[in-house]
Enzyme design. Structure first.
Site, PDB file in Angstrom:
ATOM      1  N   ASP A 391       0.920  -1.081   0.063  1.00 56.51           N
ATOM      2  CA  ASP A 391      -0.062   0.159   0.001  1.00 56.51           C
ATOM      3  C   ASP A 391       0.865   1.123  -0.069  1.00 56.51           C
ATOM      4  OD1 ASP A 391      -2.919   1.286   0.858  1.00 56.51           O
ATOM      5  OD2 ASP A 391      -1.443   2.194   2.208  1.00 56.51           O
ATOM      6  N   GLU A 395       1.146  11.442   0.336  1.00 58.26           N
ATOM      7  CA  GLU A 395       0.318  12.812   0.907  1.00 58.26           C
ATOM      8  C   GLU A 395       0.959  13.948   0.440  1.00 58.26           C
ATOM      9  OE1 GLU A 395      -1.144  12.500   4.898  1.00 58.26           O
ATOM     10  OE2 GLU A 395      -1.306  10.270   4.803  1.00 58.26           O
ATOM     11  N   TYR A 463     -11.503  11.512   6.858  1.00 55.79           N
ATOM     12  CA  TYR A 463     -11.627  11.990   8.036  1.00 55.79           C
ATOM     13  C   TYR A 463     -10.338  13.160   8.239  1.00 55.79           C
ATOM     14  CZ  TYR A 463      -7.905   8.253   7.850  1.00 55.79           C
ATOM     15  OH  TYR A 463      -7.030   7.481   7.244  1.00 55.79           O
TER      16      TYR A 463
END
Length: 621
Positions: A391, A395, A463
């Site tokens: 994974d 960001e 979130y």
């Protein structure tokens, strides 16, 4: 892991590496892999054993024994390795070389040996050769070890046949050994399930519609084990056609949780907690976070936590304590044990995260080299059976997070394509992505639709939309499912993010809804409803403005809901977080949108009985 302003995973700390102290062993303990003879050096002996062999490398150990009647003050050991065999790292001695001639000198705390005492040091190496020309303090070494022997070769990679709902037959090519092969250990998902004398075995204790991985290891007549074979993956038939590893194919929904590497320290949260809380039986996947991305490569994060930390019997998943000389300890070994208890549970190694995403800029310059480095690390023979995929948590591609990236809109697609090509169809390849659904926001900065062709799914970080980095507020829920009147930023909610990704061409079945197992809060708040002013972040145990659900559920219970999530006003503090009730409503929404499932950040924020994981599991049934 984050969406709007990300949650920082915490600082990495330097660790004192445990378990590397002087090893005092009787000479009889030196029967091991590839023990070889040595010669005499009046009053002292040196013995060598090849303690581990994993194909691409090995672990060796030398033991010095004072056989005289007076103390031995200091020692220097010398030996020759044949060309192609070398030491790559060592502990408990200072090891140097000149070409193929190697010298080890005692550490300051290991040089004085009383009569009869022994001291050992170890090293990792590459190559298949054995030491020769041993000298101890300038004299010959007196050989009293096991006669020379080499471990067996690796058996051939197994093939599977006669696969049913509950069984599979395995066959493999024979290993070879100079003294003869005695038997074979059959390993399922890294754990031994049988020892046989033939080159075939039928495993008849399987679950329908479940994935398994098998390897085989030979044992010779001296009881030495050789390297494991290549792995074969088997999926049993039946199970109602479900496939939790491939969302969108009519299978079960993905239920994935992040396990943080650093949680074993201050949080005292270990892999065993997944078992004792009941969570391990209610999820389909674990993302182990984080590996680092630097120099255009995937590299280890905290190797002590991952592979070296020793677990006692009461801390271990299976109740068996680690030993000092086993080839793998730490979180990776505990995950291996957890998978043995839960066949079909898959583990992915997640790389990057908020702190380490800056490294993806270099990775994007040569996607193929990056992908190859990741596969080499994931497939290290010591832990290859632990991981079912990779994974990446970037960001953010072509946008700003902790740092700003300008790799271009195609960078993520190129990286995804290289990872899929390198890892192949048998590995899961996924990514955690932004949930910024605002006009011209982070979703618009990269080709998420194009990249999704190579990824199995996206973990959409729905979130951290709002929090006390805006110290004066306005107060707002950090994980709103939908928009609402007064929301501080349009597009900062789950529904808008999912809708934008779908509109760009990302299949719904490749989108997982994100849940935070924590709350974000402010202090100095007088207004109960969202939209109030504040004076700063509320206090938190590990970071200001953030706290685990397991704490907030009693310290500041929910007083209302807004946009599908809960909020709480207690005293002057205002918090927002998800509860079992709001999670179940979010799971119902995810199913109505035909999403592939849900994921959460991260396990340690849940209660000791895993009530949030239970809510996700129940809500996705």
């Amino acid at each position: 892991m984050s969406s709007g302003t990300p949650r920082r995973p915490g600082r990495l700390r330097n660790r004192v590496l445990a378990g590397l102290t002087t090893l005092i062993l009787p000479l009889t303990a030196l029967v091991g892999l590839g023990a070889s003879p040595a010669q005499a050096a009046g009053g002292a002996t040196a013995s060598y054993t090849r303690t581990q062999d994993w194909g691409s490398g090995f672990e060796g150990k030398w033991t010095v024994k004072n056989t005289g009647t007076t103390a031995l003050n200091g020692w220097t050991l010398e030996w020759d390795f044949p060309s192609g065999t070398k030491v790559t790292s060592a502990w408990d001695a200072d090891v140097t070389n000149s070409g193929d001639h190697w010298t080890a000198k005692n550490k300051s705390w290991a040089g004085s040996l009383a009569p009869g005492a022994t001291v050992s040091f170890g090293f990792n190496g590459t190559g298949s050769g054995s030491p020769a020309g041993c000298k101890l303090n300038g004299g010959s070494c007196d050989g009293t070890t096991t006669p020379g022997d080499t471990p067996p070769t690796a058996p051939g990679t197994p093939t599977a046949s006669a696969i049913t709902d509950t069984s599979a037959k395995l066959s493999w090519g024979a290993a070879s050994d100079d003294k003869g092969v005695k038997n074979y250990d059959v390993l399922r998902d890294g754990a031994k399930v049988a020892t046989v004398t033939t080159t075939s075995y039928t495993d008849s204790s399987l679950k329908a519609g479940t994935d398994y991985s098998y390897t085989v290891q030979a044992r010779d007549t001296a009881d030495q084990t050789g390297p494991v074979s290549g792995a074969v993956k088997v999926r049993t038939t039946g199970g109602g056609g479900t496939d939790p590893g491939n969302p969108g194919t009519g299978g079960d929904k993905v239920k994935l949780g992040y396990f943080t590497e650093w949680g074993v320290y201050d949080r005292n949260y270990h892999v065993k907690n997944l078992e004792t809380s009941g969570s391990a039986g209610k999820i389909t996947h674990i993302n182990y976070s984080f590996g680092n991305v630097t120099g255009g490569k995937c590299v280890m994060g905290d190797s002590y936590a991952a592979t070296d930390k020793a677990y006692t019997a009461d801390q271990s998943v299976d109740g068996v304590a680690d030993t000092w000389d086993q080839p793998l300890r730490g979180n990776f070994n505990q995950l291996r044990k957890l998978k043995a208890k839960h066949p079909g549970l898959k583990v992915l190694w997640s790389f990057g995260g908020w702190t380490w995403s800056g490294g993806f800029t270099d990775a994007a310059k040569n996607p193929t080299a990056f992908a190859q480095s990741c596969k080499q690390l994931v497939e290290d023979p010591r832990w290859a059976d632990v991981f079912d995929g990779i994974d990446i948590d970037w960001e953010y591609p072509n946008a700003c997070g902790l740092s700003c990236d300008t790799s271009g809109p195609a960078a993520l697609k190129n990286l995804a394509s290289a990872l899929r090509t390198t890892f192949g169809k048998d590995y899961l390849v996924t990514a955690a992505i932004t949930a910024d659904g605002s006009a011209g926001g982070k979703i618009d900065a990269a080709d998420y639709a194009g990249a999704s062709q190579s990824f199995d799914w996206y973990n959409v970080m729905t979130y951290d939309f709002f929090g006390a980095w805006a110290a004066q507020g306005p107060t707002a829920p950090h994980s709103p499912l939908t928009s609402y009147n007064g929301i501080p930023t349009a597009g900062f909610n789950s529904a808008d993010a999912i809708a934008k990704l779908k509109a760009q061409g990302v299949p719904a079945a490749k989108l997982l809804l994100g849940i935070g197992f924590y709350g974000r809060g402010w202090t100095g708040v007088t207004q109960d409803a969202p939209g109030g002013t504040a004076t700063g972040p509320a206090p938190g145990k590990y970071e200001q403005g953030i706290e685990d659900y397991k704490v907030l559920k009693t310290s500041c219970p929910a007083t209302g809901t807004i946009a599908g999530t809960a909020y709480a006003h207690c005293g002057t503090q205002w918090w927002s977080y998800d509860t079992p009730a709001t999670i179940k409503s979010k799971m119902a929404w995810a199913k109505s949108q035909n999403l592939g499932g849900a994921f959460f950040w991260e396990f340690s924020g849940d209660t000791s009985n895993g009530e949030l994981v239970t809510a996700i599991n129940d809500g996705l049934k």
